[in-house]
Write a protein that holds these residues in place. Structure first.
Motif, mmCIF file in Angstrom:
data_model
loop_
_atom_site.group_PDB
_atom_site.id
_atom_site.type_symbol
_atom_site.label_atom_id
_atom_site.label_comp_id
_atom_site.label_asym_id
_atom_site.label_seq_id
_atom_site.Cartn_x
_atom_site.Cartn_y
_atom_site.Cartn_z
ATOM 1 N N ALA A 115 1.056 -1.288 -0.071
ATOM 2 C CA ALA A 115 -0.022 -0.107 -0.070
ATOM 3 C C ALA A 115 0.872 1.061 -0.021
ATOM 4 O O ALA A 115 1.281 1.565 1.073
ATOM 5 N N PRO A 116 1.077 1.860 -1.058
ATOM 6 C CA PRO A 116 1.998 2.885 -1.300
ATOM 7 C C PRO A 116 1.571 4.002 -0.368
ATOM 8 O O PRO A 116 2.704 4.882 0.033
ATOM 9 N N GLU A 117 0.526 4.197 0.084
ATOM 10 C CA GLU A 117 0.123 5.524 0.853
ATOM 11 C C GLU A 117 0.637 5.346 2.203
ATOM 12 O O GLU A 117 0.663 6.297 2.912
ATOM 13 N N LYS A 118 1.209 4.207 2.584
ATOM 14 C CA LYS A 118 1.825 4.141 3.891
ATOM 15 C C LYS A 118 3.232 4.201 3.760
ATOM 16 O O LYS A 118 3.914 4.047 4.609
ATOM 17 N N GLN A 119 3.649 4.838 2.666
ATOM 18 C CA GLN A 119 5.122 5.231 2.533
ATOM 19 C C GLN A 119 5.758 6.044 3.748
ATOM 20 O O GLN A 119 6.825 5.725 4.160
ATOM 21 N N PRO A 120 4.949 7.126 4.100
ATOM 22 C CA PRO A 120 5.316 7.929 4.919
ATOM 23 C C PRO A 120 5.401 7.461 6.362
ATOM 24 O O PRO A 120 6.635 7.468 7.250
ATOM 25 N N VAL A 121 4.615 6.445 6.787
ATOM 26 C CA VAL A 121 4.799 5.564 7.920
ATOM 27 C C VAL A 121 6.016 4.583 7.966
ATOM 28 O O VAL A 121 6.888 4.730 9.076
ATOM 29 N N ALA A 122 6.377 4.102 6.796
ATOM 30 C CA ALA A 122 7.576 3.375 6.448
ATOM 31 C C ALA A 122 8.674 4.151 6.721
ATOM 32 O O ALA A 122 9.865 3.839 7.483
ATOM 33 N N GLN A 123 8.709 5.329 6.126
ATOM 34 C CA GLN A 123 9.968 6.346 6.286
ATOM 35 C C GLN A 123 10.106 6.687 7.767
ATOM 36 O O GLN A 123 11.187 6.831 8.293
ATOM 37 N N GLN A 124 9.185 7.119 8.563
ATOM 38 C CA GLN A 124 9.136 7.413 9.932
ATOM 39 C C GLN A 124 9.749 6.209 10.891
ATOM 40 O O GLN A 124 10.659 6.438 11.438
ATOM 41 N N ALA A 125 9.260 4.979 10.384
ATOM 42 C CA ALA A 125 10.100 3.665 10.974
ATOM 43 C C ALA A 125 11.539 3.595 10.792
ATOM 44 O O ALA A 125 12.282 3.415 11.879
ATOM 45 N N LYS A 126 11.647 4.020 9.689
ATOM 46 C CA LYS A 126 13.175 3.841 9.108
ATOM 47 C C LYS A 126 14.133 4.747 9.910
ATOM 48 O O LYS A 126 15.307 4.630 10.389
ATOM 49 N N GLU A 127 13.566 5.895 10.051
ATOM 50 C CA GLU A 127 14.113 7.082 10.702
ATOM 51 C C GLU A 127 14.457 6.728 12.340
ATOM 52 O O GLU A 127 15.497 7.087 12.760
#
Length: 295
Positions: A226-238
Protein backbone atom coordinates in the motif's frame (compact mmCIF):
# COMPACT_ATOMS: atom_id res chain seq x y z
CA UNK A 1 56.25 31.72 45.69
CA UNK A 2 59.97 30.84 45.76
CA UNK A 3 62.36 32.74 47.99
CA UNK A 4 65.97 32.64 49.09
CA UNK A 5 67.75 34.53 51.85
CA UNK A 6 70.97 34.45 49.90
CA UNK A 7 74.32 33.63 51.44
CA UNK A 8 77.65 35.34 52.14
CA UNK A 9 81.02 33.78 51.38
CA UNK A 10 84.26 34.70 53.10
CA UNK A 11 87.04 35.79 50.81
CA UNK A 12 88.77 32.40 50.96
CA UNK A 13 85.61 30.23 50.86
CA UNK A 14 85.52 27.57 48.14
CA UNK A 15 81.87 26.53 48.39
CA UNK A 16 78.54 27.34 49.96
CA UNK A 17 74.96 26.13 50.01
CA UNK A 18 72.18 28.29 48.60
CA UNK A 19 68.74 27.20 49.81
CA UNK A 20 65.53 27.92 47.89
CA UNK A 21 62.22 27.60 49.74
CA UNK A 22 58.67 27.39 48.44
CA UNK A 23 56.14 29.44 50.37
CA UNK A 24 52.60 30.75 50.05
CA UNK A 25 51.37 31.69 46.59
CA UNK A 26 53.34 28.93 44.86
CA UNK A 27 52.15 27.98 41.37
CA UNK A 28 53.07 25.19 38.98
CA UNK A 29 56.00 26.54 36.96
CA UNK A 30 59.11 25.40 35.15
CA UNK A 31 61.77 27.75 33.87
CA UNK A 32 65.34 28.94 34.02
CA UNK A 33 66.66 30.88 37.01
CA UNK A 34 69.91 32.79 37.50
CA UNK A 35 72.20 32.97 40.54
CA UNK A 36 73.84 36.37 40.91
CA UNK A 37 76.73 37.34 43.16
CA UNK A 38 78.26 40.64 44.22
CA UNK A 39 81.76 41.21 45.50
CA UNK A 40 83.69 44.21 46.81
CA UNK A 41 87.04 44.93 45.18
CA UNK A 42 89.47 47.88 45.41
CA UNK A 43 87.89 49.05 42.14
CA UNK A 44 84.38 48.95 43.63
CA UNK A 45 81.50 46.50 43.56
CA UNK A 46 81.44 43.78 40.92
CA UNK A 47 78.46 41.67 39.92
CA UNK A 48 78.77 38.11 38.69
CA UNK A 49 76.36 35.58 37.19
CA UNK A 50 77.28 32.07 38.24
CA UNK A 51 78.14 29.36 35.75
CA UNK A 52 75.98 26.25 35.95
CA UNK A 53 77.25 22.66 36.01
CA UNK A 54 75.35 19.38 36.18
CA UNK A 55 76.25 15.78 36.89
CA UNK A 56 76.91 13.61 33.86
CA UNK A 57 75.44 10.70 35.84
CA UNK A 58 74.44 10.09 39.46
CA UNK A 59 77.04 8.61 41.79
CA UNK A 60 75.87 6.52 44.79
CA UNK A 61 78.99 7.21 46.86
CA UNK A 62 80.80 10.51 46.22
CA UNK A 63 83.71 9.47 48.44
CA UNK A 64 84.40 6.23 46.57
CA UNK A 65 83.62 7.17 42.96
CA UNK A 66 84.72 9.98 40.70
CA UNK A 67 82.12 12.63 40.02
CA UNK A 68 81.92 13.77 36.40
CA UNK A 69 80.32 17.11 35.63
CA UNK A 70 79.79 19.35 32.65
CA UNK A 71 78.79 22.96 32.12
CA UNK A 72 75.16 23.65 31.30
CA UNK A 73 73.50 26.60 29.57
CA UNK A 74 70.74 26.97 32.16
CA UNK A 75 69.74 26.17 35.72
CA UNK A 76 66.13 25.01 35.56
CA UNK A 77 63.75 25.17 38.50
CA UNK A 78 60.43 23.36 38.68
CA UNK A 79 57.73 24.10 41.25
CA UNK A 80 54.64 22.05 42.07
CA UNK A 81 51.89 23.72 44.06
CA UNK A 82 49.95 20.48 44.59
CA UNK A 83 52.81 18.50 46.17
CA UNK A 84 53.88 18.74 49.82
CA UNK A 85 57.36 17.97 51.16
CA UNK A 86 57.19 14.66 53.09
CA UNK A 87 59.37 16.10 55.88
CA UNK A 88 59.18 19.79 56.74
CA UNK A 89 61.83 21.24 59.06
CA UNK A 90 61.19 24.70 60.50
CA UNK A 91 64.21 26.14 62.28
CA UNK A 92 63.87 29.01 64.73
CA UNK A 93 60.91 30.69 66.35
CA UNK A 94 60.19 33.19 63.60
CA UNK A 95 62.78 35.72 64.74
CA UNK A 96 66.60 35.82 64.63
CA UNK A 97 68.27 33.63 67.25
CA UNK A 98 70.68 35.51 69.52
CA UNK A 99 73.45 34.51 71.88
CA UNK A 100 76.50 36.10 73.47
CA UNK A 101 79.96 34.91 72.46
CA UNK A 102 81.08 32.13 74.80
CA UNK A 103 77.51 31.41 76.00
CA UNK A 104 74.99 28.82 74.73
CA UNK A 105 73.07 29.27 71.50
CA UNK A 106 69.62 27.65 71.61
CA UNK A 107 67.53 27.23 68.44
CA UNK A 108 64.17 25.39 68.43
CA UNK A 109 63.13 23.13 65.58
CA UNK A 110 59.64 22.03 64.49
CA UNK A 111 59.22 18.78 62.55
CA UNK A 112 56.20 17.95 60.37
CA UNK A 113 55.87 14.59 58.61
CA UNK A 114 53.64 13.86 55.62
CA UNK A 115 55.08 10.42 54.94
CA UNK A 116 55.69 7.27 57.01
CA UNK A 117 59.09 7.56 58.70
CA UNK A 118 59.94 4.31 60.46
CA UNK A 119 63.21 5.35 62.12
CA UNK A 120 64.57 8.11 64.32
CA UNK A 121 65.87 11.22 62.57
CA UNK A 122 69.50 12.32 62.76
CA UNK A 123 69.59 16.08 62.22
CA UNK A 124 72.63 18.29 61.63
CA UNK A 125 72.93 22.02 62.22
CA UNK A 126 75.17 23.55 59.54
CA UNK A 127 75.98 26.87 57.94
CA UNK A 128 79.31 27.97 59.40
CA UNK A 129 82.79 26.38 59.05
CA UNK A 130 83.25 26.27 62.84
CA UNK A 131 80.40 23.71 63.00
CA UNK A 132 82.54 21.30 60.95
CA UNK A 133 80.42 18.35 59.88
CA UNK A 134 77.50 19.80 61.81
CA UNK A 135 76.09 19.80 65.31
CA UNK A 136 74.12 16.53 65.30
CA UNK A 137 71.14 15.43 67.37
CA UNK A 138 68.87 12.40 67.09
CA UNK A 139 65.14 12.63 67.73
CA UNK A 140 62.42 10.01 68.07
CA UNK A 141 60.64 9.00 64.86
CA UNK A 142 57.42 10.54 66.18
CA UNK A 143 58.86 13.68 67.77
CA UNK A 144 57.56 17.00 66.47
CA UNK A 145 59.84 19.32 68.48
CA UNK A 146 63.58 19.48 69.01
CA UNK A 147 66.17 21.95 70.27
CA UNK A 148 69.71 22.58 69.07
CA UNK A 149 72.11 23.76 71.77
CA UNK A 150 75.53 25.02 70.70
CA UNK A 151 78.17 25.80 73.32
CA UNK A 152 79.84 28.88 71.84
CA UNK A 153 82.69 28.43 74.30
CA UNK A 154 83.64 25.26 72.42
CA UNK A 155 82.29 25.97 68.94
CA UNK A 156 83.46 29.51 68.45
CA UNK A 157 81.09 30.94 65.89
CA UNK A 158 82.42 34.49 65.52
CA UNK A 159 80.54 37.63 66.44
CA UNK A 160 78.19 38.94 63.78
CA UNK A 161 75.23 37.58 61.82
CA UNK A 162 75.17 34.13 60.24
CA UNK A 163 72.67 31.93 58.39
CA UNK A 164 72.36 28.43 59.83
CA UNK A 165 70.16 25.58 58.59
CA UNK A 166 69.32 21.97 59.43
CA UNK A 167 69.59 19.03 57.10
CA UNK A 168 69.02 15.29 57.29
CA UNK A 169 68.89 12.18 55.11
CA UNK A 170 65.83 10.06 55.85
CA UNK A 171 64.15 6.93 54.54
CA UNK A 172 60.36 7.01 54.36
CA UNK A 173 57.32 5.62 52.59
CA UNK A 174 55.01 7.92 50.66
CA UNK A 175 53.15 8.11 47.34
CA UNK A 176 55.32 9.16 44.45
CA UNK A 177 52.75 11.91 43.97
CA UNK A 178 50.09 12.37 46.62
CA UNK A 179 47.98 14.61 44.40
CA UNK A 180 48.48 12.29 41.41
CA UNK A 181 47.42 9.25 43.46
CA UNK A 182 44.39 11.07 44.84
CA UNK A 183 43.25 12.18 41.38
CA UNK A 184 43.80 8.69 39.94
CA UNK A 185 41.66 7.16 42.70
CA UNK A 186 38.92 9.75 42.03
CA UNK A 187 39.04 9.02 38.28
CA UNK A 188 38.84 5.26 38.89
CA UNK A 189 35.86 5.65 41.24
CA UNK A 190 34.08 7.90 38.72
CA UNK A 191 34.64 5.38 35.91
CA UNK A 192 33.46 2.47 38.06
CA UNK A 193 30.32 4.43 38.96
CA UNK A 194 29.63 5.36 35.34
CA UNK A 195 30.23 1.94 33.75
CA UNK A 196 27.09 0.13 35.07
CA UNK A 197 24.92 3.15 34.20
CA UNK A 198 26.20 3.14 30.63
CA UNK A 199 25.84 -0.66 30.38
CA UNK A 200 22.23 -0.47 31.51
CA UNK A 201 21.52 2.35 29.05
CA UNK A 202 23.21 0.40 26.27
CA UNK A 203 21.12 -2.72 27.01
CA UNK A 204 17.92 -0.66 26.87
CA UNK A 205 19.08 1.01 23.64
CA UNK A 206 19.79 -2.39 22.07
CA UNK A 207 16.32 -3.61 23.01
CA UNK A 208 14.81 -0.42 21.57
CA UNK A 209 16.84 -0.92 18.38
CA UNK A 210 15.55 -4.47 18.04
CA UNK A 211 11.97 -3.22 18.37
CA UNK A 212 12.60 -0.37 15.93
CA UNK A 213 14.17 -2.78 13.42
CA UNK A 214 11.14 -5.06 13.48
CA UNK A 215 8.79 -2.08 13.17
CA UNK A 216 10.76 -0.73 10.20
CA UNK A 217 10.72 -4.09 8.44
CA UNK A 218 6.97 -4.42 8.99
CA UNK A 219 6.27 -0.85 7.81
CA UNK A 220 8.42 -1.34 4.71
CA UNK A 221 6.55 -4.52 3.80
CA UNK A 222 3.18 -2.79 4.27
CA UNK A 223 4.32 0.18 2.17
CA UNK A 224 5.14 -2.12 -0.74
CA UNK A 225 1.57 -3.41 -0.70
CA UNK A 226 0.00 0.00 0.00
CA UNK A 227 2.03 2.94 -1.32
CA UNK A 228 -0.02 5.41 0.79
CA UNK A 229 1.74 3.97 3.85
CA UNK A 230 5.16 5.11 2.58
CA UNK A 231 5.38 8.06 5.10
CA UNK A 232 4.82 5.62 7.98
CA UNK A 233 7.59 3.39 6.62
CA UNK A 234 9.90 6.42 6.36
CA UNK A 235 9.22 7.36 10.00
CA UNK A 236 9.94 3.80 11.09
CA UNK A 237 13.21 3.83 9.13
CA UNK A 238 14.27 7.11 10.77
CA UNK A 239 13.41 5.73 14.21
CA UNK A 240 15.62 2.70 13.47
CA UNK A 241 18.48 4.98 12.36
CA UNK A 242 18.18 7.07 15.54
CA UNK A 243 18.21 3.90 17.69
CA UNK A 244 21.26 2.60 15.83
CA UNK A 245 23.08 5.91 16.44
CA UNK A 246 22.20 5.83 20.15
CA UNK A 247 23.57 2.29 20.51
CA UNK A 248 26.79 3.30 18.76
CA UNK A 249 27.23 6.42 20.90
CA UNK A 250 26.63 4.48 24.12
CA UNK A 251 29.12 1.86 22.93
CA UNK A 252 31.73 4.59 22.41
CA UNK A 253 31.04 6.06 25.85
CA UNK A 254 31.27 2.61 27.42
CA UNK A 255 34.59 1.98 25.68
CA UNK A 256 35.92 5.39 26.79
CA UNK A 257 34.85 4.78 30.41
CA UNK A 258 36.51 1.34 30.36
CA UNK A 259 39.75 2.87 29.04
CA UNK A 260 39.56 5.63 31.67
CA UNK A 261 39.23 3.02 34.42
CA UNK A 262 42.23 1.05 33.09
CA UNK A 263 44.28 4.25 32.74
CA UNK A 264 43.39 5.30 36.30
CA UNK A 265 44.45 1.87 37.60
CA UNK A 266 47.80 2.23 35.82
CA UNK A 267 48.33 5.68 37.34
CA UNK A 268 47.50 4.28 40.79
CA UNK A 269 50.25 1.68 40.30
CA UNK A 270 52.63 4.47 39.22
CA UNK A 271 51.88 6.74 42.18
CA UNK A 272 51.35 4.09 44.87
CA UNK A 273 53.21 4.38 48.15
CA UNK A 274 56.80 3.18 48.02
CA UNK A 275 60.10 3.64 49.86
CA UNK A 276 62.34 6.64 49.22
CA UNK A 277 65.57 7.96 50.72
CA UNK A 278 66.08 11.70 50.33
CA UNK A 279 67.85 14.72 51.77
CA UNK A 280 65.76 17.38 53.52
CA UNK A 281 66.70 20.94 54.45
CA UNK A 282 65.18 23.60 56.64
CA UNK A 283 64.99 27.21 55.57
CA UNK A 284 67.96 29.12 57.01
CA UNK A 285 67.55 31.10 60.22
CA UNK A 286 69.46 34.28 61.00
CA UNK A 287 71.73 33.90 64.03
CA UNK A 288 73.28 36.89 65.81
CA UNK A 289 76.35 36.32 67.93
CA UNK A 290 76.70 39.32 70.24
CA UNK A 291 79.98 40.49 71.80
CA UNK A 292 80.62 39.63 75.43
CA UNK A 293 79.51 42.40 77.73
CA UNK A 294 82.39 44.00 79.63
CA UNK A 295 82.43 43.26 83.35
Amino acid sequence: GVRSQGVQLAGDAQSTLLILSAGEGLTNWTGAIRIMGRSQTPQGERQHESRVATLVRPVPNYEAEAVRTRFSDQLVLSTRATEVEPLQLTLGAGAPAEATAGAKLTIPLRVQRKGDFGANLKLRLLGHPTLGGGKEIEIDKQATQAVFEVNLGEIKIPEGTHLLHVETVATFQAPRSASGLSQAEIDKASAEKLLPVLKESQDKAKAALETATKAAEKAEAEAKAAPEKQPVAQQAKEAKTASTKQVEELGQKLEAATKAKVAAEERIKLFVKREFSESFFSSPVLVKILPTKPK
